[in-house]
Design a protein around this motif. Structure first.
Motif, PDB file in Angstrom:
ATOM      1  N   VAL A 261      67.224  54.719  31.491  1.00 25.12           N
ATOM      2  CA  VAL A 261      67.780  53.936  32.599  1.00 25.12           C
ATOM      3  C   VAL A 261      68.902  54.743  33.263  1.00 25.12           C
ATOM      4  CG1 VAL A 261      68.945  51.771  33.266  1.00 25.12           C
ATOM      5  CG2 VAL A 261      67.289  51.747  31.391  1.00 25.12           C
ATOM      6  N   TYR A 262      68.952  54.693  34.600  1.00 28.57           N
ATOM      7  CA  TYR A 262      70.047  55.301  35.360  1.00 28.57           C
ATOM      8  C   TYR A 262      70.765  54.178  36.114  1.00 28.57           C
ATOM      9  CZ  TYR A 262      67.322  59.541  34.608  1.00 28.57           C
ATOM     10  OH  TYR A 262      66.619  60.563  34.024  1.00 28.57           O
ATOM     11  N   GLY A 263      72.076  54.072  35.927  1.00 26.98           N
ATOM     12  CA  GLY A 263      72.844  53.054  36.649  1.00 26.98           C
ATOM     13  C   GLY A 263      73.730  53.720  37.694  1.00 26.98           C
ATOM     14  N   ILE A 264      73.808  53.142  38.886  1.00 26.55           N
ATOM     15  CA  ILE A 264      74.653  53.720  39.954  1.00 26.55           C
ATOM     16  C   ILE A 264      75.573  52.638  40.513  1.00 26.55           C
ATOM     17  CG2 ILE A 264      74.700  55.014  42.122  1.00 26.55           C
ATOM     18  CD1 ILE A 264      71.720  55.711  41.625  1.00 26.55           C
ATOM     19  N   GLU A 265      76.857  52.992  40.651  1.00 29.54           N
ATOM     20  CA  GLU A 265      77.867  52.005  41.075  1.00 29.54           C
ATOM     21  C   GLU A 265      78.998  52.755  41.763  1.00 29.54           C
ATOM     22  OE1 GLU A 265      78.648  48.556  40.998  1.00 29.54           O
ATOM     23  OE2 GLU A 265      80.600  49.231  41.731  1.00 29.54           O
ATOM     24  N   ILE A 266      79.623  52.092  42.749  1.00 27.85           N
ATOM     25  CA  ILE A 266      80.628  52.778  43.583  1.00 27.85           C
ATOM     26  C   ILE A 266      82.079  52.557  43.108  1.00 27.85           C
ATOM     27  CG2 ILE A 266      81.109  51.035  45.375  1.00 27.85           C
ATOM     28  CD1 ILE A 266      80.383  53.374  47.409  1.00 27.85           C
ATOM     29  N   VAL A 267      82.314  51.532  42.286  1.00 26.80           N
ATOM     30  CA  VAL A 267      83.707  51.248  41.856  1.00 26.80           C
ATOM     31  C   VAL A 267      84.006  52.014  40.555  1.00 26.80           C
ATOM     32  CG1 VAL A 267      85.257  49.414  41.015  1.00 26.80           C
ATOM     33  CG2 VAL A 267      83.821  49.003  43.011  1.00 26.80           C
ATOM     34  N   PRO A 268      84.985  52.938  40.586  1.00 26.54           N
ATOM     35  CA  PRO A 268      85.243  53.775  39.411  1.00 26.54           C
ATOM     36  C   PRO A 268      85.494  52.979  38.117  1.00 26.54           C
ATOM     37  CG  PRO A 268      86.435  54.626  41.301  1.00 26.54           C
ATOM     38  CD  PRO A 268      85.835  53.328  41.742  1.00 26.54           C
ATOM     39  N   ASN A 269      86.283  51.912  38.194  1.00 25.75           N
ATOM     40  CA  ASN A 269      86.550  51.147  36.962  1.00 25.75           C
ATOM     41  C   ASN A 269      85.278  50.529  36.394  1.00 25.75           C
ATOM     42  OD1 ASN A 269      89.198  51.546  36.409  1.00 25.75           O
ATOM     43  ND2 ASN A 269      89.944  49.650  37.348  1.00 25.75           N
ATOM     44  N   ALA A 270      84.372  50.099  37.279  1.00 24.91           N
ATOM     45  CA  ALA A 270      83.123  49.481  36.809  1.00 24.91           C
ATOM     46  C   ALA A 270      82.285  50.523  36.067  1.00 24.91           C
ATOM     47  CB  ALA A 270      82.356  48.882  37.982  1.00 24.91           C
ATOM     48  N   ILE A 271      82.279  51.763  36.570  1.00 25.09           N
ATOM     49  CA  ILE A 271      81.515  52.829  35.893  1.00 25.09           C
ATOM     50  C   ILE A 271      82.168  53.151  34.540  1.00 25.09           C
ATOM     51  CG2 ILE A 271      81.149  55.358  35.987  1.00 25.09           C
ATOM     52  CD1 ILE A 271      78.870  53.828  37.260  1.00 25.09           C
ATOM     53  N   LYS A 272      83.504  53.154  34.506  1.00 21.48           N
ATOM     54  CA  LYS A 272      84.191  53.369  33.210  1.00 21.48           C
ATOM     55  C   LYS A 272      83.778  52.279  32.231  1.00 21.48           C
ATOM     56  CE  LYS A 272      88.380  55.511  34.951  1.00 21.48           C
ATOM     57  NZ  LYS A 272      89.719  55.176  35.396  1.00 21.48           N
ATOM     58  N   ASN A 273      83.755  51.022  32.709  1.00 24.87           N
ATOM     59  CA  ASN A 273      83.314  49.892  31.865  1.00 24.87           C
ATOM     60  C   ASN A 273      81.879  50.114  31.393  1.00 24.87           C
ATOM     61  OD1 ASN A 273      84.859  47.497  34.126  1.00 24.87           O
ATOM     62  ND2 ASN A 273      85.754  48.486  32.346  1.00 24.87           N
ATOM     63  N   ALA A 274      81.021  50.535  32.337  1.00 27.81           N
ATOM     64  CA  ALA A 274      79.599  50.703  32.007  1.00 27.81           C
ATOM     65  C   ALA A 274      79.419  51.739  30.897  1.00 27.81           C
ATOM     66  CB  ALA A 274      78.826  51.100  33.265  1.00 27.81           C
TER      67      ALA A 274
ATOM     68  N   LEU B  72      78.696  57.545  39.243  1.00 30.23           N
ATOM     69  CA  LEU B  72      79.591  56.958  40.237  1.00 30.23           C
ATOM     70  C   LEU B  72      79.151  57.429  41.608  1.00 30.23           C
ATOM     71  CD1 LEU B  72      82.305  55.459  40.823  1.00 30.23           C
ATOM     72  CD2 LEU B  72      83.420  57.680  40.637  1.00 30.23           C
ATOM     73  N   GLY B  73      78.962  56.512  42.539  1.00 31.34           N
ATOM     74  CA  GLY B  73      78.613  56.933  43.898  1.00 31.34           C
ATOM     75  C   GLY B  73      77.928  55.831  44.671  1.00 31.34           C
ATOM     76  N   ASP B  74      77.569  56.183  45.900  1.00 29.65           N
ATOM     77  CA  ASP B  74      76.884  55.237  46.779  1.00 29.65           C
ATOM     78  C   ASP B  74      75.401  55.187  46.374  1.00 29.65           C
ATOM     79  OD1 ASP B  74      75.605  53.886  48.811  1.00 29.65           O
ATOM     80  OD2 ASP B  74      76.700  54.889  50.429  1.00 29.65           O
ATOM     81  N   ALA B  75      74.970  54.030  45.922  1.00 30.24           N
ATOM     82  CA  ALA B  75      73.595  53.888  45.429  1.00 30.24           C
ATOM     83  C   ALA B  75      72.566  54.249  46.499  1.00 30.24           C
ATOM     84  CB  ALA B  75      73.364  52.456  44.954  1.00 30.24           C
ATOM     85  N   ASN B  76      72.927  53.990  47.773  1.00 24.53           N
ATOM     86  CA  ASN B  76      72.008  54.317  48.867  1.00 24.53           C
ATOM     87  C   ASN B  76      71.728  55.822  48.932  1.00 24.53           C
ATOM     88  OD1 ASN B  76      71.674  51.680  50.454  1.00 24.53           O
ATOM     89  ND2 ASN B  76      73.878  51.804  50.163  1.00 24.53           N
ATOM     90  N   LYS B  77      72.710  56.627  48.421  1.00 24.48           N
ATOM     91  CA  LYS B  77      72.569  58.094  48.513  1.00 24.48           C
ATOM     92  C   LYS B  77      72.188  58.706  47.169  1.00 24.48           C
ATOM     93  CE  LYS B  77      75.808  58.723  52.277  1.00 24.48           C
ATOM     94  NZ  LYS B  77      77.114  58.128  52.435  1.00 24.48           N
TER      95      LYS B  77
ATOM     96  N   GLY C  87      73.240  43.743  51.581  1.00 23.36           N
ATOM     97  CA  GLY C  87      71.900  44.247  51.239  1.00 23.36           C
ATOM     98  C   GLY C  87      71.836  45.760  51.236  1.00 23.36           C
ATOM     99  N   LEU C  88      70.636  46.282  51.452  1.00 21.75           N
ATOM    100  CA  LEU C  88      70.423  47.732  51.411  1.00 21.75           C
ATOM    101  C   LEU C  88      70.737  48.361  52.760  1.00 21.75           C
ATOM    102  CD1 LEU C  88      67.013  48.262  49.603  1.00 21.75           C
ATOM    103  CD2 LEU C  88      69.228  49.163  48.902  1.00 21.75           C
ATOM    104  N   LYS C  89      71.320  49.589  52.709  1.00 20.48           N
ATOM    105  CA  LYS C  89      71.478  50.325  53.971  1.00 20.48           C
ATOM    106  C   LYS C  89      70.138  50.991  54.297  1.00 20.48           C
ATOM    107  CE  LYS C  89      76.358  51.379  53.638  1.00 20.48           C
ATOM    108  NZ  LYS C  89      77.180  52.266  52.846  1.00 20.48           N
ATOM    109  N   LYS C  90      69.981  51.416  55.540  1.00 15.21           N
ATOM    110  CA  LYS C  90      68.707  52.025  55.967  1.00 15.21           C
ATOM    111  C   LYS C  90      68.344  53.211  55.066  1.00 15.21           C
ATOM    112  CE  LYS C  90      66.261  54.048  59.847  1.00 15.21           C
ATOM    113  NZ  LYS C  90      65.717  55.119  59.016  1.00 15.21           N
ATOM    114  N   GLU C  91      69.393  54.018  54.791  1.00 12.17           N
ATOM    115  CA  GLU C  91      69.206  55.197  53.941  1.00 12.17           C
ATOM    116  C   GLU C  91      68.610  54.809  52.574  1.00 12.17           C
ATOM    117  OE1 GLU C  91      73.045  56.816  53.588  1.00 12.17           O
ATOM    118  OE2 GLU C  91      72.336  58.840  53.105  1.00 12.17           O
ATOM    119  N   GLY C  92      69.152  53.734  51.983  1.00  8.29           N
ATOM    120  CA  GLY C  92      68.694  53.262  50.676  1.00  8.29           C
ATOM    121  C   GLY C  92      67.252  52.787  50.749  1.00  8.29           C
ATOM    122  N   LYS C  93      66.949  52.069  51.829  1.00  5.05           N
ATOM    123  CA  LYS C  93      65.587  51.541  51.996  1.00  5.05           C
ATOM    124  C   LYS C  93      64.597  52.699  52.164  1.00  5.05           C
ATOM    125  CE  LYS C  93      66.561  48.044  54.545  1.00  5.05           C
ATOM    126  NZ  LYS C  93      66.713  47.259  55.758  1.00  5.05           N
TER     127      LYS C  93
END
Ligand SMILES: C[S@@+](CC[C@H](N)C(=O)[O-])C[C@H]1O[C@@H](n2cnc3c(N)ncnc32)[C@H](O)[C@@H]1O
Length: 400
Positions: free
Chosen positions: A279-292, A308-313, A333-339
């Motif tokens: 599994v790969y998890g992607i999240e933009i908030v640094p503290n949330a990634i530390k928690n993960a 850590l980063g923008d899931a769309n990218k 929702g999803l950005k165009k890039e993510g879609k």
């Protein structure tokens, strides 16, 4: 006087005359007298003066602040009917904006009251409450019937924080430990002795700094432990969160390669990692990634990586054959890039979790060019409000 036809998406009664009028807190089939409080070229908004003939589905609302505070929109409607309203609303949105007609399974709340583990309040000139919707008028409150009891108990003791003007968020964990997050220009004069003797306080954060205790707490959902920092997202309704985790679990194939986009502290990805190969998890908030990363360890999962980063990218950068994508984006929702990336990767299965049916429908309109809806649920995450959580399982269409 007019007869109300139906509810709009915000739970307001609709009357069609020369122009459409949305009547606050009016229910379908009711005959009401009303006065207009707002007029635009296309529609009016009105308040009820008198209910001439009430709906059979109208009930006495238990909260003294209902009608004033703006947080709840459906307390005057029988609970079962609020679920019918939410189902019909999502059906209509899916049909109108995504041309999707599908069966919707409804997951009800364990209780429509005292379910919220998080509440944000204002303190203005020593008065505690919520801002009335779209105004800076404070509606003073002593409790919120949607919040867990431990949060309400603390509201009664907020005076011991001696705050004149502040924003206060109270979060409660599974065992009612409290995290209090304050932003204020006031000098803190907090009666810690009283507060820590009368409440299970894990931490007090003032202006993003630890004032007392810790800046994180532990949640338990479906026997899994999740560390959550004061500013990390965690679903507000633990009962419904557990149901969603179970749906995710049931839709992960053995040995699959999964991406958990917008993963927060990793609760969905960690659940998926029970069955998945990777599994790969992607999240933009640094503290949330530390928690993960901590949550990976405390739940003893080796087969999950968090980025850590923008899931769309970042999704594009994963060099693995992802066959299942869990998507749980913010309201937008999803950005165009993510879609576009999603449609390039074309995983076999997409589990799309959404708190806004409008942006979900917008995204599904494009995704259903190559996916079919296998199963659609709505979950009553936000009882007594017009908000609704949707969970949509999509399967890739097989080329003929
Ligand atoms: C609705 S929450 C879901 C979190 C998690 N799946 C859960 O169930 O607790 C959306 C999450 O997306 C994160 N987020 C917002 N924009 C993002 C982006 N562009 N890329 C990655 N994560 C983002 C937020 O910080 C939040 O944690």
């Amino acid at each position: 006087m007019a007869k109300v036809e139906k509810l709009d998406h915000f739970g307001r009664g609709i009357v069609f005359d020369n122009k459409i009028t949305f009547i606050n807190y009016a229910l379908p089939n009711e005959e009401v007298e009303y006065h207009i409080i707002k007029q635009t070229k296309k529609y009016n908004v009105a308040n009820i003066d008198k209910i001439v003939r009430p709906s059979e589905d109208r009930i006495n609302y238990p909260c003294p602040y209902f009608l004033k505070c703006g947080g709840c929109s459906l307390q005057h409607l029988k609970y079962a009917k609020t679920l019918e309203f939410k189902k019909a609303k999502v059906e209509e949105i899916l049909n109108k904006y995504a041309n999707i007609k599908t069966n919707i399974e409804v997951i009800s709340n364990s209780s429509p009251y005292h379910y919220r583990n998080k509440l944000s309040l204002k303190i203005k000139d020593n008065h505690i409450g919520f801002y009335e919707e779209k105004t800076h008028e404070l509606v003073e409150i002593k409790e919120c019937l949607l919040a867990k009891e431990a949060i309400n108990k603390l509201i009664l003791d907020l005076k011991y924080f001696h705050l004149t003007n502040a924003n206060v968020t109270i979060r409660a964990s599974y065992n009612d430990e409290l995290m209090i997050i304050i932003t204020t220009n006031d000098e803190p004069k907090i009666d810690l002795d009283y507060l820590t003797h009368n409440h299970k306080i894990v931490g007090i954060i003032i202006n993003y700094q630890i004032y007392y205790g810790e800046d994180k707490f532990i949640e338990i959902i479906n026997k899994q432990l999740f560390q959550v920092s004061y500013n990390s997202f965690f679903q507000v309704n633990p009962f419904i969160n557990a149901k969603i985790l179970k749906i995710v679990q049931d839709n992960i194939k053995k040995n699959s390669i999964v991406a958990d986009l917008f993963c927060g502290v990793g609760s969905l990805g960690i659940t998926a990692s029970l069955y998945a190969q990777k599994v790969y998890g992607i999240e933009i908030v640094p503290n949330a990634i530390k928690n993960a990363l901590i949550n990976k360890k405390i739940n003893h999962r080796e087969n999950i990586d968090f980025c850590l980063g923008d899931a769309n990218k970042v999704l594009m950068e994963i060099k693995d054959n992802i066959d299942t994508i869990i998507l749980d984006p913010p309201r937008s929702g999803l950005k165009k890039e993510g879609k576009d990336t999603l449609l390039k990767i074309k995983p076999d299965v997409i589990i799309y979790i959404s708190c806004d049916p409008m942006t979900l429908a917008r995204d599904l309109k494009e995704l259903t060019k190559v996916y079919e809806v296998k199963k659609f649920y709505i979950a009553d995450m936000f009882s007594n409000t017009y908000h609704v959580e949707s969970i949509c399982i999509l399967n890739i269409l097989k080329e003929k």
